[in-house]
Design a protein around this motif. Structure first.
Motif, mmCIF file in Angstrom:
data_model
loop_
_atom_site.group_PDB
_atom_site.id
_atom_site.type_symbol
_atom_site.label_atom_id
_atom_site.label_comp_id
_atom_site.label_asym_id
_atom_site.label_seq_id
_atom_site.Cartn_x
_atom_site.Cartn_y
_atom_site.Cartn_z
ATOM 1 N N GLY A 149 -11.973 8.319 -12.811
ATOM 2 C CA GLY A 149 -13.288 7.766 -13.126
ATOM 3 C C GLY A 149 -14.050 7.517 -11.835
ATOM 4 N N ALA A 150 -15.172 6.853 -11.962
ATOM 5 C CA ALA A 150 -16.100 6.667 -10.841
ATOM 6 C C ALA A 150 -15.429 6.078 -9.601
ATOM 7 C CB ALA A 150 -17.253 5.780 -11.291
ATOM 8 N N GLY A 151 -14.376 5.277 -9.800
ATOM 9 C CA GLY A 151 -13.717 4.621 -8.677
ATOM 10 C C GLY A 151 -13.127 5.573 -7.654
ATOM 11 N N THR B 100 -20.253 3.206 -8.386
ATOM 12 C CA THR B 100 -19.669 3.256 -9.728
ATOM 13 C C THR B 100 -20.723 2.767 -10.728
ATOM 14 O OG1 THR B 100 -18.764 1.057 -9.468
ATOM 15 C CG2 THR B 100 -17.328 2.885 -8.855
ATOM 16 N N PHE B 101 -20.407 2.860 -11.998
ATOM 17 C CA PHE B 101 -21.411 2.514 -13.002
ATOM 18 C C PHE B 101 -21.503 1.024 -13.273
ATOM 19 C CE2 PHE B 101 -20.337 6.891 -13.812
ATOM 20 C CZ PHE B 101 -21.587 7.451 -13.942
ATOM 21 N N ARG B 102 -20.332 0.381 -13.355
ATOM 22 C CA ARG B 102 -20.351 -0.994 -13.858
ATOM 23 C C ARG B 102 -20.179 -2.061 -12.780
ATOM 24 N NH1 ARG B 102 -18.946 2.503 -17.308
ATOM 25 N NH2 ARG B 102 -20.077 2.507 -19.263
ATOM 26 N N ASP B 103 -19.979 -1.639 -11.520
ATOM 27 C CA ASP B 103 -19.777 -2.647 -10.488
ATOM 28 C C ASP B 103 -21.065 -3.377 -10.118
ATOM 29 O OD1 ASP B 103 -17.152 -2.252 -10.564
ATOM 30 O OD2 ASP B 103 -16.970 -1.200 -8.645
ATOM 31 N N GLY C 178 -9.190 4.810 -10.823
ATOM 32 C CA GLY C 178 -10.584 4.413 -10.631
ATOM 33 C C GLY C 178 -11.462 4.459 -11.862
ATOM 34 N N THR C 179 -10.942 3.915 -12.948
ATOM 35 C CA THR C 179 -11.791 3.819 -14.140
ATOM 36 C C THR C 179 -11.593 2.462 -14.798
ATOM 37 O OG1 THR C 179 -12.241 4.682 -16.370
ATOM 38 C CG2 THR C 179 -10.055 5.142 -15.468
ATOM 39 N N SER C 180 -12.698 1.933 -15.324
ATOM 40 C CA SER C 180 -12.631 0.625 -15.974
ATOM 41 C C SER C 180 -11.993 0.723 -17.358
ATOM 42 C CB SER C 180 -14.039 0.033 -16.083
ATOM 43 O OG SER C 180 -14.894 0.949 -16.739
ATOM 44 N N MET C 181 -11.766 1.934 -17.839
ATOM 45 C CA MET C 181 -11.122 2.170 -19.144
ATOM 46 C C MET C 181 -11.882 1.483 -20.290
ATOM 47 S SD MET C 181 -8.258 3.980 -18.765
ATOM 48 C CE MET C 181 -6.694 3.540 -19.499
ATOM 49 N N VAL D 239 -4.119 3.346 -10.812
ATOM 50 C CA VAL D 239 -4.557 2.902 -9.482
ATOM 51 C C VAL D 239 -6.029 2.506 -9.538
ATOM 52 C CG1 VAL D 239 -4.767 3.514 -7.034
ATOM 53 C CG2 VAL D 239 -3.004 4.625 -8.441
ATOM 54 N N ASP D 240 -6.309 1.235 -9.293
ATOM 55 C CA ASP D 240 -7.685 0.728 -9.352
ATOM 56 C C ASP D 240 -7.593 -0.728 -8.867
ATOM 57 O OD1 ASP D 240 -10.353 1.196 -11.666
ATOM 58 O OD2 ASP D 240 -10.059 -0.667 -10.525
ATOM 59 N N PRO D 241 -8.511 -1.176 -8.014
ATOM 60 C CA PRO D 241 -8.426 -2.573 -7.568
ATOM 61 C C PRO D 241 -8.389 -3.540 -8.753
ATOM 62 C CG PRO D 241 -10.147 -1.395 -6.370
ATOM 63 C CD PRO D 241 -9.653 -0.459 -7.441
#
Ligand code: APR
Length: 229
Positions: A9-11, A20-23, A170-173, A194-196
């Motif tokens: 994803g965007a991440g 990214t879209f939602r950050d 890297g996706t908020s799912m 893998v995503d913060p």
């Protein structure tokens, strides 16, 4: 060769400089992203929609793949790697990945509003009102908007079902059907996220949650997988 499937994803493109879209609250010029990326927005204000994608397309010509994209290419040494991306950028391809399926379309492509089979590659960043296909219809971004069907999803499902290892990066799912892909994998296979802000996905077993940025977490994970393979 084992099949390794990656949902990105965007991440994964964040460290290349693509936001990214939602950050940032999911807003663009005070519009919710869902209100810009939709057939309704195109009906109501096509110029605004074109401007949104033109800005993103222009940016895409100025950025490069990062360590996350590059590390995924190395996996091809030992795995049959298939990337399913929600991203509309071409950074996986430019890094060198061989199999990339774009669930939500591609920013550098445009298509006819009168004949969806007419899809063209843009070699410049700007798409304008008045730019038409060979049959004279207005061109639109080749993007899957909110509320539109996701034509590549069946293919993505087939790939996910065959996975021997599944990575999510890297996706908020939160956007379906993409976020649901992991639920169609074989329950017993190893999965990594893998995503913060990665979290244990409910109902998904054998999932290792790695709360790191793609640029750090992905190369480490790739080394581990290559060592294990
Ligand atoms: N490395 C890895 N992940 C990161 C990084 C980074 N350096 N920086 C941010 N992230 C993570 C965030 O923690 C978040 O979970 O990337 C994720 C980005 O989430 P979204 O902005 O929601 O993007 P995405 O999941 O790709 O959105 C899905 O929604 O807007 C639509 O169609 C669009 O494809 C998009 C879809």
């Amino acid at each position: 060769m084992k099949k390794l499937v990656v949902l990105t994803g965007a991440g994964i493109s964040a460290e290349s400089g693509i936001s990214t879209f939602r950050d940032s609250n999911g807003l663009w010029e005070n519009h919710r992203i869902e209100e810009v990326a939709s057939p309704e927005a195109w009906e109501k204000d096509p110029e605004m929609v074109l401007r949104f994608y033109n800005i993103r397309r222009k940016q895409l010509f100025e950025v490069e793949p990062n360590e996350g994209h590059k590390a995924l290419v190395r996996l091809e040494e030992k795995f049959d790697v298939h990337i399913v991306t929600q991203n509309v950028d071409d950074l996986h391809e430019r890094a060198g990945s061989s199999h990339v399926l774009h669930l939500h379309g591609e920013l550098k492509k445009v298509r006819s509003t009168g004949d969806p089979s007419l899809v063209y590659m843009l070699d410049h960043w700007e798409l304008k009102m008045g730019d038409v296909c060979e049959k004279g219809h207005q061109l639109r971004p080749h993007i899957v908007w909110f509320g539109e069907p996701v034509p590549m999803f069946e293919k993505a499902l087939d790939i996910a079902r065959q996975a021997d290892v599944f990575l999510v990066i890297g996706t908020s799912m939160v956007v379906y059907p993409a976020a649901g892909l992991i639920s169609y994998t074989k329950p017993e296979i190893p999965k990594y996220y893998v995503d913060p802000k990665a979290f244990p996905v409910s109902g998904v077993s054998h999932l290792t949650v790695i709360q790191e940025k793609a640029g750090e977490g992905v190369p480490k994970l790739v080394n581990e997988l290559l060592g294990l393979a």
